[in-house]
Motif scaffolding. Structure first.
Motif, PDB file in Angstrom:
ATOM      1  N   ALA A 201       0.976  -1.092   0.177  1.00 48.04           N
ATOM      2  CA  ALA A 201       0.147   0.090  -0.044  1.00 48.04           C
ATOM      3  C   ALA A 201       1.018   1.352   0.153  1.00 48.04           C
ATOM      4  O   ALA A 201       0.058   2.481  -0.588  1.00 48.04           O
ATOM      5  N   GLN A 202       2.224   1.358   0.834  1.00 44.02           N
ATOM      6  CA  GLN A 202       2.210   2.218   0.580  1.00 44.02           C
ATOM      7  C   GLN A 202       3.429   2.536  -0.500  1.00 44.02           C
ATOM      8  O   GLN A 202       4.266   3.885  -0.564  1.00 44.02           O
ATOM      9  N   ARG A 203       3.708   1.732  -1.456  1.00 45.38           N
ATOM     10  CA  ARG A 203       4.555   1.617  -2.652  1.00 45.38           C
ATOM     11  C   ARG A 203       3.845   2.510  -3.019  1.00 45.38           C
ATOM     12  O   ARG A 203       4.323   3.389  -3.983  1.00 45.38           O
ATOM     13  N   VAL A 204       2.297   3.485  -2.889  1.00 47.00           N
ATOM     14  CA  VAL A 204       1.920   3.338  -3.869  1.00 47.00           C
ATOM     15  C   VAL A 204       1.191   5.420  -3.458  1.00 47.00           C
ATOM     16  O   VAL A 204       0.832   5.911  -3.864  1.00 47.00           O
ATOM     17  N   SER A 205       1.319   5.034  -1.812  1.00 44.24           N
ATOM     18  CA  SER A 205       0.263   6.198  -1.549  1.00 44.24           C
ATOM     19  C   SER A 205       0.809   6.419   0.383  1.00 44.24           C
ATOM     20  O   SER A 205       0.832   5.259   0.216  1.00 44.24           O
ATOM     21  N   LEU A 206      -0.011   7.451   1.451  1.00 45.59           N
ATOM     22  CA  LEU A 206       0.086   7.222   1.820  1.00 45.59           C
ATOM     23  C   LEU A 206      -1.227   6.760   2.508  1.00 45.59           C
ATOM     24  O   LEU A 206      -1.918   6.628   1.663  1.00 45.59           O
ATOM     25  N   ILE A 207      -1.223   6.272   3.798  1.00 46.25           N
ATOM     26  CA  ILE A 207      -2.176   4.950   4.276  1.00 46.25           C
ATOM     27  C   ILE A 207      -3.319   6.143   5.139  1.00 46.25           C
ATOM     28  O   ILE A 207      -2.800   7.348   5.498  1.00 46.25           O
ATOM     29  N   SER A 388     -21.689 -14.069   1.671  1.00 47.23           N
ATOM     30  CA  SER A 388     -21.972 -14.385   2.622  1.00 47.23           C
ATOM     31  C   SER A 388     -20.843 -16.214   2.857  1.00 47.23           C
ATOM     32  O   SER A 388     -20.714 -16.538   2.091  1.00 47.23           O
ATOM     33  N   PHE A 389     -20.411 -16.107   4.016  1.00 53.81           N
ATOM     34  CA  PHE A 389     -19.364 -17.307   3.823  1.00 53.81           C
ATOM     35  C   PHE A 389     -19.324 -18.465   5.433  1.00 53.81           C
ATOM     36  O   PHE A 389     -20.081 -18.012   6.122  1.00 53.81           O
ATOM     37  N   THR A 390     -18.176 -18.993   5.063  1.00 49.69           N
ATOM     38  CA  THR A 390     -18.979 -20.614   7.213  1.00 49.69           C
ATOM     39  C   THR A 390     -17.063 -20.204   6.856  1.00 49.69           C
ATOM     40  O   THR A 390     -16.474 -20.090   6.136  1.00 49.69           O
ATOM     41  N   GLY A 391     -17.243 -20.580   8.540  1.00 48.25           N
ATOM     42  CA  GLY A 391     -15.533 -20.870   8.597  1.00 48.25           C
ATOM     43  C   GLY A 391     -14.664 -19.682   9.346  1.00 48.25           C
ATOM     44  O   GLY A 391     -15.602 -17.966   9.413  1.00 48.25           O
ATOM     45  N   SER A 392     -12.867 -19.507   9.126  1.00 51.55           N
ATOM     46  CA  SER A 392     -13.093 -18.308  10.136  1.00 51.55           C
ATOM     47  C   SER A 392     -12.294 -17.372   8.689  1.00 51.55           C
ATOM     48  O   SER A 392     -11.433 -18.681   8.070  1.00 51.55           O
ATOM     49  N   ARG A 393     -12.723 -16.199   8.298  1.00 50.81           N
ATOM     50  CA  ARG A 393     -12.167 -15.474   7.427  1.00 50.81           C
ATOM     51  C   ARG A 393     -11.083 -14.578   7.522  1.00 50.81           C
ATOM     52  O   ARG A 393     -11.554 -13.463   8.902  1.00 50.81           O
ATOM     53  N   GLN A 394     -10.837 -13.879   6.921  1.00 51.42           N
ATOM     54  CA  GLN A 394      -9.130 -12.976   7.834  1.00 51.42           C
ATOM     55  C   GLN A 394      -8.894 -11.824   6.639  1.00 51.42           C
ATOM     56  O   GLN A 394      -7.960 -12.273   6.229  1.00 51.42           O
ATOM     57  N   LEU A 395      -9.197 -10.202   6.973  1.00 50.16           N
ATOM     58  CA  LEU A 395      -9.428  -9.753   5.457  1.00 50.16           C
ATOM     59  C   LEU A 395      -8.788  -8.953   6.032  1.00 50.16           C
ATOM     60  O   LEU A 395      -9.017  -8.346   7.115  1.00 50.16           O
ATOM     61  N   CYS A 396      -7.327  -8.011   5.835  1.00 48.17           N
ATOM     62  CA  CYS A 396      -7.191  -7.414   5.747  1.00 48.17           C
ATOM     63  C   CYS A 396      -6.396  -6.363   5.001  1.00 48.17           C
ATOM     64  O   CYS A 396      -6.826  -6.387   3.934  1.00 48.17           O
ATOM     65  N   GLY A 397      -6.473  -4.737   5.133  1.00 47.80           N
ATOM     66  CA  GLY A 397      -6.170  -3.558   4.251  1.00 47.80           C
ATOM     67  C   GLY A 397      -5.821  -2.967   4.758  1.00 47.80           C
ATOM     68  O   GLY A 397      -5.877  -2.659   5.870  1.00 47.80           O
ATOM     69  N   CYS A 398      -6.251  -1.542   4.515  1.00 45.57           N
ATOM     70  CA  CYS A 398      -5.912  -0.013   4.641  1.00 45.57           C
ATOM     71  C   CYS A 398      -6.855   0.518   3.238  1.00 45.57           C
ATOM     72  O   CYS A 398      -7.534   0.337   2.313  1.00 45.57           O
ATOM     73  N   TYR A 399      -7.067   2.095   3.730  1.00 43.55           N
ATOM     74  CA  TYR A 399      -7.617   2.755   3.146  1.00 43.55           C
ATOM     75  C   TYR A 399      -6.587   3.469   2.554  1.00 43.55           C
ATOM     76  O   TYR A 399      -5.140   3.668   3.402  1.00 43.55           O
ATOM     77  N   ARG A 402      -6.787   9.704  -1.342  1.00 41.55           N
ATOM     78  CA  ARG A 402      -6.738   9.442  -3.206  1.00 41.55           C
ATOM     79  C   ARG A 402      -5.737  10.717  -3.792  1.00 41.55           C
ATOM     80  O   ARG A 402      -5.077  10.624  -4.758  1.00 41.55           O
ATOM     81  N   ASP A 403      -5.580  12.050  -2.990  1.00 40.15           N
ATOM     82  CA  ASP A 403      -4.513  12.825  -3.223  1.00 40.15           C
ATOM     83  C   ASP A 403      -2.896  12.813  -3.858  1.00 40.15           C
ATOM     84  O   ASP A 403      -2.371  12.779  -4.320  1.00 40.15           O
ATOM     85  N   ASP A 404      -2.406  11.330  -2.690  1.00 43.85           N
ATOM     86  CA  ASP A 404      -1.937  11.306  -2.662  1.00 43.85           C
ATOM     87  C   ASP A 404      -0.988   9.502  -4.238  1.00 43.85           C
ATOM     88  O   ASP A 404      -0.890  10.120  -4.670  1.00 43.85           O
ATOM     89  N   VAL A 405      -2.418   8.734  -4.355  1.00 36.97           N
ATOM     90  CA  VAL A 405      -2.414   8.139  -5.314  1.00 36.97           C
ATOM     91  C   VAL A 405      -2.312   8.750  -6.691  1.00 36.97           C
ATOM     92  O   VAL A 405      -1.392   8.640  -7.511  1.00 36.97           O
ATOM     93  N   LEU A 406      -3.007   9.906  -7.081  1.00 37.14           N
ATOM     94  CA  LEU A 406      -3.312  10.398  -7.986  1.00 37.14           C
ATOM     95  C   LEU A 406      -2.470  11.652  -7.898  1.00 37.14           C
ATOM     96  O   LEU A 406      -0.921  11.465  -9.745  1.00 37.14           O
ATOM     97  N   SER A 407      -1.442  11.687  -7.263  1.00 36.14           N
ATOM     98  CA  SER A 407       0.074  12.652  -6.931  1.00 36.14           C
ATOM     99  C   SER A 407       1.067  11.523  -7.407  1.00 36.14           C
ATOM    100  O   SER A 407       2.096  11.643  -8.429  1.00 36.14           O
ATOM    101  N   THR A 408       1.119  10.686  -6.690  1.00 38.32           N
ATOM    102  CA  THR A 408       1.819   9.023  -7.959  1.00 38.32           C
ATOM    103  C   THR A 408       1.775   9.445  -8.776  1.00 38.32           C
ATOM    104  O   THR A 408       2.996   8.857 -10.401  1.00 38.32           O
TER     105      THR A 408
END
Ligand SMILES: C[N+](C)(C)CCCC[C@H](N)C(=O)O
Ligand SMILES: O=C(O)CCC(=O)C(=O)O
Ligand SMILES: [Fe+2]
Length: 416
Positions: A201-207, A388-399, A402-408
């Motif tokens: 994520a940081q390769r692209v922009s600020l989190i 929908s889902f069953t079982g154990s699911r782990q999702l990670c990520g961030c926002y 926008r300004d910094d993505v477009l700036s890059t």
């Protein structure tokens, strides 16, 4: 030239009166009508015309209008503009709003204006054309390829690979180009950890840190007062529609899933909205004009939040009608009390038409996010949802901001 002044005189008689009222100094036409001169091979007598408060330049087959205050304000001489910092030096508040050049010439592809007091401004005609309203209103800020599932699949967009993505700028540029065009882009072979996801994520922009954290990693544990933290299916939506400025980009990485279901749904909201614009412009217009409200109200032991965003569902730039943002989240949309009663029914009809477009099965792109595959999505354009889902699911990520993505992207020379 006589022809030009003929037009000039006729159209300016009433204007002349106004100008006299505005400025006691301007008593005769000759005292404020200015000298016009042409030099250089390309200039002809119809290169430009002087009007009451603007200059009309004929360039590349179009008429471009430039207001005199605008021209003074956009002078690029060293005293008016600092080209090292790309900042204006000139105090716009000190420009005489009735300013007119005393002398106007076109020389070797440049407009040269001499202002009262002797200051000279020079503009290349190509710069003027490039920055004219007439040019801008016909061009989009960001070129995009709108897609349904077939269009996206047939485009065969390659995913970036972790190694090259992290080390090679050209790979990052290609990734950003795809992201700008399609609103989604993938990086594969990413180690299934929060740290590696953060690095990608940081390769692209600020989190962009939010109430959900900087990097988040969540599962169906109801740790927050929101349906994302459950096993329920989620219909297509944009996130953080209840922010005054919704997050620009969302990054998802599924670190683990032992169970069934849980596929991710992606829909190009702009494809659906443009279909609506074609089929029923009045519905599109209504959705782009009427503000509605989204709220995030969380009241648990650990978290208290009340966020509000008020904006139309569709947002377009007023000068070229280009769509730049869609907010569509039926879970988080709150009480509608911003629409006069005579419009409410029409708003629901328009909303239904958009919903129909968004729900067309051919517009749905389903992907199973498995460990290693990171998706970036434009949260101002692309809707996401999940099975929908069953079982154990782990999702990670961030926002991401926008300004910094477009700036890059712009720093790579991409149009955004
Ligand atoms: C779990 N994660 C942090 C990604 C998002 C949570 C936000 C959910 C909210 N209903 C919205 O759509 O904005
Ligand atoms: O669980 C998912 O796949 C996505 C849930 C969601 O919409 C979100 O976290 O914003
Ligand atoms: Fe979401």
């Amino acid at each position: 030239m006589p022809g030009m002044f003929g037009a000039f005189n006729r159209s300016l008689q009433p204007a002349l009166k106004r100008a006299r009222l505005l400025s006691g100094l301007r008593k005769t036409q000759t005292s404020w009508g200015h000298n016009v001169q042409f030099r250089g091979c390309s200039a002809t007598s119809d290169t430009f015309h002087s009007h009451e408060d603007s200059l009309v330049i004929h360039y590349g087959g179009t008429q471009l209008h430039f207001n005199y205050v605008w021209l003074r304000d956009h002078c690029r001489s060293a005293s008016s503009y600092n080209s090292d910092t790309n900042q204006r030096n000139l105090d716009t508040g000190s420009i005489d709003l009735t300013i007119r050049p005393e002398h106007t010439a076109v020389e070797d592809g440049h407009l040269v204006l001499t202002w009262p007091g002797g200051h000279v401004s020079t503009y290349s005609l190509s710069w003027l054309a490039e920055n004219s309203y007439e040019r801008k209103k016909h061009s989009v800020l960001q070129p995009r390829i709108l897609w349904n599932s077939d269009i996206y699949k047939n485009a065969n967009i390659p995913s970036a690979r972790w190694d090259t993505f992290m080390s090679c700028d050209d790979e990052l540029k290609k990734f950003l180009q795809n992201y700008l065009l399609y609103g989604i882009a993938f990086v594969e072979d990413v180690p299934a950890t929060v740290e590696a996801t953060e690095a990608v994520a940081q390769r692209v922009s600020l989190i962009r840190e939010t109430t959900y954290g900087r990097m988040w990693c969540f599962t169906s544990d109801f740790s927050r007062g929101d349906s994302a933290y459950s096993q329920l299916a989620l219909d297509r939506h944009t996130d953080t529609s209840y922010f005054q400025e919704p997050c620009g980009i969302q990054v998802f990485h599924c670190l683990k899933h032992d169970g069934t279901g849980g596929k991710t749904l992606l829909v190009d909201g702009f494809y659906a909205a443009e279909k609506l614009r074609q089929k029923s412009p009045e519905n599109f217009e209504l959705l782009s004009r009427v503000p509605i409200r989204h709220d995030y109200i969380e009241n648990t032991d650990k978290h208290q939040n009340h966020m509000t965003g008020i904006s139309p569902v569709l947002n377009v730039y007023p000068w070229n009608n280009e769509l730049y943002q869609i907010r569509y989240n039926n879970y988080d949309r709150s009480v509608i009390n911003t629409i006069p009663h005579g419009t409410v029914q029409r708003w629901y009809v328009a909303h239904r038409e958009l919903t129909k477009e968004l729900r067309r099965p051919e517009n749905e792109l389903w992907v199973k996010l498995s460990p290693g595959k990171v998706v970036f999505l434009d949260n101002w354009r692309i809707m996401h949802g999940r099975e929908s889902f069953t079982g154990s699911r782990q999702l990670c990520g961030c926002y991401l901001t926008r300004d910094d993505v477009l700036s890059t992207a712009r720093c790579f020379g991409l149009q955004a």
